[in-house]
Design an enzyme around this catalytic site. Structure first.
Site, mmCIF file in Angstrom:
data_model
loop_
_atom_site.group_PDB
_atom_site.id
_atom_site.type_symbol
_atom_site.label_atom_id
_atom_site.label_comp_id
_atom_site.label_asym_id
_atom_site.label_seq_id
_atom_site.Cartn_x
_atom_site.Cartn_y
_atom_site.Cartn_z
ATOM 1 N N ARG A 108 19.638 0.484 -3.154
ATOM 2 C CA ARG A 108 20.133 1.611 -3.968
ATOM 3 C C ARG A 108 19.779 2.911 -3.256
ATOM 4 O O ARG A 108 19.091 2.896 -2.244
ATOM 5 C CB ARG A 108 19.444 1.582 -5.325
ATOM 6 C CG ARG A 108 17.924 1.555 -5.156
ATOM 7 C CD ARG A 108 17.164 1.801 -6.419
ATOM 8 N NE ARG A 108 15.760 1.460 -6.308
ATOM 9 C CZ ARG A 108 14.819 2.227 -5.790
ATOM 10 N NH1 ARG A 108 15.127 3.398 -5.271
ATOM 11 N NH2 ARG A 108 13.561 1.830 -5.738
ATOM 12 N N GLU A 122 0.743 -11.750 0.016
ATOM 13 C CA GLU A 122 0.793 -11.430 1.440
ATOM 14 C C GLU A 122 -0.532 -10.872 1.926
ATOM 15 O O GLU A 122 -1.385 -10.471 1.147
ATOM 16 C CB GLU A 122 1.982 -10.508 1.773
ATOM 17 C CG GLU A 122 1.994 -9.177 1.130
ATOM 18 C CD GLU A 122 3.330 -8.421 1.332
ATOM 19 O OE1 GLU A 122 4.394 -9.014 1.552
ATOM 20 O OE2 GLU A 122 3.282 -7.184 1.266
ATOM 21 N N LYS A 123 -0.695 -10.884 3.218
ATOM 22 C CA LYS A 123 -1.887 -10.334 3.841
ATOM 23 C C LYS A 123 -1.998 -8.865 3.454
ATOM 24 O O LYS A 123 -1.004 -8.148 3.463
ATOM 25 C CB LYS A 123 -1.722 -10.467 5.368
ATOM 26 C CG LYS A 123 -2.864 -9.903 6.180
ATOM 27 C CD LYS A 123 -3.926 -10.945 6.395
ATOM 28 C CE LYS A 123 -5.164 -10.352 7.048
ATOM 29 N NZ LYS A 123 -6.374 -11.119 6.713
HETATM 30 P P1 ADP Z 1 6.849 -1.202 -4.936
HETATM 31 O O1 ADP Z 1 8.211 -1.829 -4.918
HETATM 32 O O2 ADP Z 1 6.094 -1.458 -6.193
HETATM 33 O O3 ADP Z 1 6.869 0.238 -4.540
HETATM 34 P P2 ADP Z 1 6.113 -2.033 -2.238
HETATM 35 O O4 ADP Z 1 6.171 -3.437 -1.783
HETATM 36 O O5 ADP Z 1 7.192 -1.116 -1.781
HETATM 37 O O6 ADP Z 1 6.032 -2.009 -3.839
HETATM 38 O O7 ADP Z 1 4.717 -1.414 -1.831
HETATM 39 C C1 ADP Z 1 4.313 -0.137 -2.291
HETATM 40 C C2 ADP Z 1 3.089 0.304 -1.518
HETATM 41 O O8 ADP Z 1 2.002 -0.604 -1.740
HETATM 42 C C3 ADP Z 1 3.262 0.348 -0.006
HETATM 43 O O9 ADP Z 1 3.863 1.525 0.426
HETATM 44 C C4 ADP Z 1 1.818 0.231 0.445
HETATM 45 O O10 ADP Z 1 1.127 1.437 0.309
HETATM 46 C C5 ADP Z 1 1.233 -0.764 -0.555
HETATM 47 N N1 ADP Z 1 1.368 -2.157 -0.053
HETATM 48 C C6 ADP Z 1 2.347 -3.035 -0.325
HETATM 49 N N2 ADP Z 1 2.137 -4.205 0.317
HETATM 50 C C7 ADP Z 1 0.993 -4.076 1.016
HETATM 51 C C8 ADP Z 1 0.252 -4.928 1.891
HETATM 52 N N3 ADP Z 1 0.623 -6.159 2.158
HETATM 53 N N4 ADP Z 1 -0.879 -4.421 2.446
HETATM 54 C C9 ADP Z 1 -1.279 -3.160 2.181
HETATM 55 N N5 ADP Z 1 -0.629 -2.318 1.383
HETATM 56 C C10 ADP Z 1 0.504 -2.755 0.790
#
Ligand code: ADP
Length: 445
Positions: A292, A200-201
């Protein structure tokens, strides 16, 4: 109502669930690995069953052992907590086949919403904005390159089964993508037994804001406002609060509505969290759903005045949600106290707690399974306590947090307490002016 609940977890969350069960008058069964024999969840449960040696794949993740424990003790429901088997659709299916209620959503909902790539598709279909990227998992580097070129660099490669910030790589330009694809895939394979990646972006310096939802089989689909979890280190949350000091009331409403659109579309049941990234213009994008209870759920409990675990249990028993959403009251902040050394790159610091004193007083809540002389095993995550403070407003909550951390004494191991104290002295934090890049930019570790 259930006759007996087995808690398929350990540590603070196991104890947290036992506490609610006791208040509901439901007997509990703790399960534990050999190194967790002396943990408080074992002490406070009505019954306890050893389910194997320390490594979690031989104990807390070993489905036959957990089911046997439920069958021999006569438990008719299992609460999975968070982590371990909490988002394992197969486990929830096996529970159903054994006539044991899994306290959580249906296997179908876990499959649809627990898989990140799939969840994004689900949300997109109902018109919720998602971070632009691949529509599903990507099969090879060439496909990754093609999609990245379309959406524009920087991009992020993410594990579809991901969690805890693992299996994630930022890619700034095409020349880096091949190596990132390899390393993120390997990390995801090792951590989640599933190397699938999506892309993703990369949103620069976003805020992480998530919505707590609760749904039952009586047509109630509620949300309980947001938690701002932007204070993160390496994509892992360290401090969470509610309300968010960043988003406007209008955005709060819209995010709540978006979260409910998503959960309605899969006929979701139980508690869940819909996570969004919010850019500096307050545009929000869905990133994932946790099907959850989450570590940071007490923040919502404090400002919305409800017990989320109690409601999870009621819903699983087929009853309606007891606590309808109310207006938020005051401000709550959670600090994760991890057995880690903030001066040594947050290196885990297991071992014996020589002395422990928890803070107290009005508006301070501690969720923890540890005590003086407790030995923290090296086998699991390093969360040993959560301190949640409540204040009439954000500044009050910050002042209360400072005095409570002053009272908090742990000797024998290193913890994240000094790190939290530094954050609480930071002007930008105090003003509520931060995003997910805050720690990198402001805290010297
Ligand atoms: P996880 O399930 O490993 O916690 P997440 O998808 O919830 O992964 O993302 C965790 C963190 O990673 C987010 O809160 C953010 O800080 C960073 N992050 C995730 N996706 C992006 C993105 N596309 N761009 C910038 N930061 C991201």
């Amino acid at each position: 109502m259930f006759k007996k609940i087995l808690i398929a977890n350990r540590g603070e969350i196991a104890l947290r669930i036992i506490r609610t069960c006791k208040e509901l008058g439901i007997p509990t069964v703790a399960v534990y690995s050999e190194v967790d024999r002396d943990s408080l969840h074992v002490v406070f449960a009505d019954e306890a069953v050893c389910i194997g040696p320390a490594p979690s794949n031989q104990s807390y993740l070993k489905i036959p052992n957990i089911l046997s424990a439920a069958l021999i003790t006569g438990a008719d429901a299992i609460h999975p907590g968070y982590g371990f088997l909490a988002e394992n659709a197969e486990f929830s299916e096996i529970c159903a086949e054994s006539n044991i209620k899994f306290i959580g959503p249906s296997p179908d909902s876990i499959r649809k919403m627990g898989d990140k790539a799939f969840a994004k598709e689900t949300m997109k279909k109902v018109g919720v904005p998602v971070v632009p990227g691949s529509d599903s998992v990507i099969n090879d580097v060439d496909e990754a390159k093609k999609i990245a070129a379309e959406i524009g660099y920087p991009v992020m490669l993410k594990a579809s089964a991901g969690g805890g910030g693992k299996g994630m790589r930022i890619v700034w330009e095409e020349s880096e993508i091949e190596k990132a694809f390899q390393t993120a895939g390997n990390e995801a394979g090792a951590a989640f037994s599933n190397p699938a990646l999506y892309l993703e972006k990369y949103i620069e310096n976003p805020h992480h804001v998530e919505i707590q939802v609760l749904c039952d089989q009586h047509g109630n689909f509620f949300h309980y406002g947001e938690r701002d979890c932007s204070i993160q280190r390496r994509h892992q949350k360290l401090i969470e609060e509610s309300p968010s000091p960043f988003i406007t009331e209008e955005v709060r409403q819209k995010m709540g509505e978006a979260a409910l659109l998503g959960v309605r579309s899969v006929n979701y049941e139980g508690a869940g969290t819909v996570e969004f990234l919010v850019d500096k213009y307050q545009n929000f994008y869905f990133i994932e759903m946790n099907t959850r209870i989450q570590v940071e759920h007490p923040v919502t409990e404090m400002v919305r005045n409800l017990d989320l675990i109690k409601n999870q249990i009621l819903v699983a028993a087929g009853l309606p949600i007891a606590d309808k959403p109310r207006e938020p009251r005051g401000h709550a902040i959670e600090f994760r106290i991890n057995a880690e050394d903030p001066e040594k790159n947050f290196r885990p610091s297991p071992g014996k707690i020589e002395y422990l004193h928890f803070p107290g007083g009005f508006g301070v809540r501690i969720d923890s399974h540890v005590y003086t002389d407790y030995v923290i095993p090296p086998n699991y995550d390093s969360l040993i306590a959560k301190m949640i403070v409540w204040g009439t407003d954000r500044i009050h909550a910050i002042r209360r947090a400072k005095r409570a951390l002053e009272e908090f004494k742990i000797e024998g191991i290193k913890t994240t307490i000094p790190f939290h104290q530094k954050v609480l002295e930071n002007e930008k934090f105090i003003e509520g002016d931060f995003d997910t890049s805050f720690i990198d930019k402001n805290i010297n570790n």
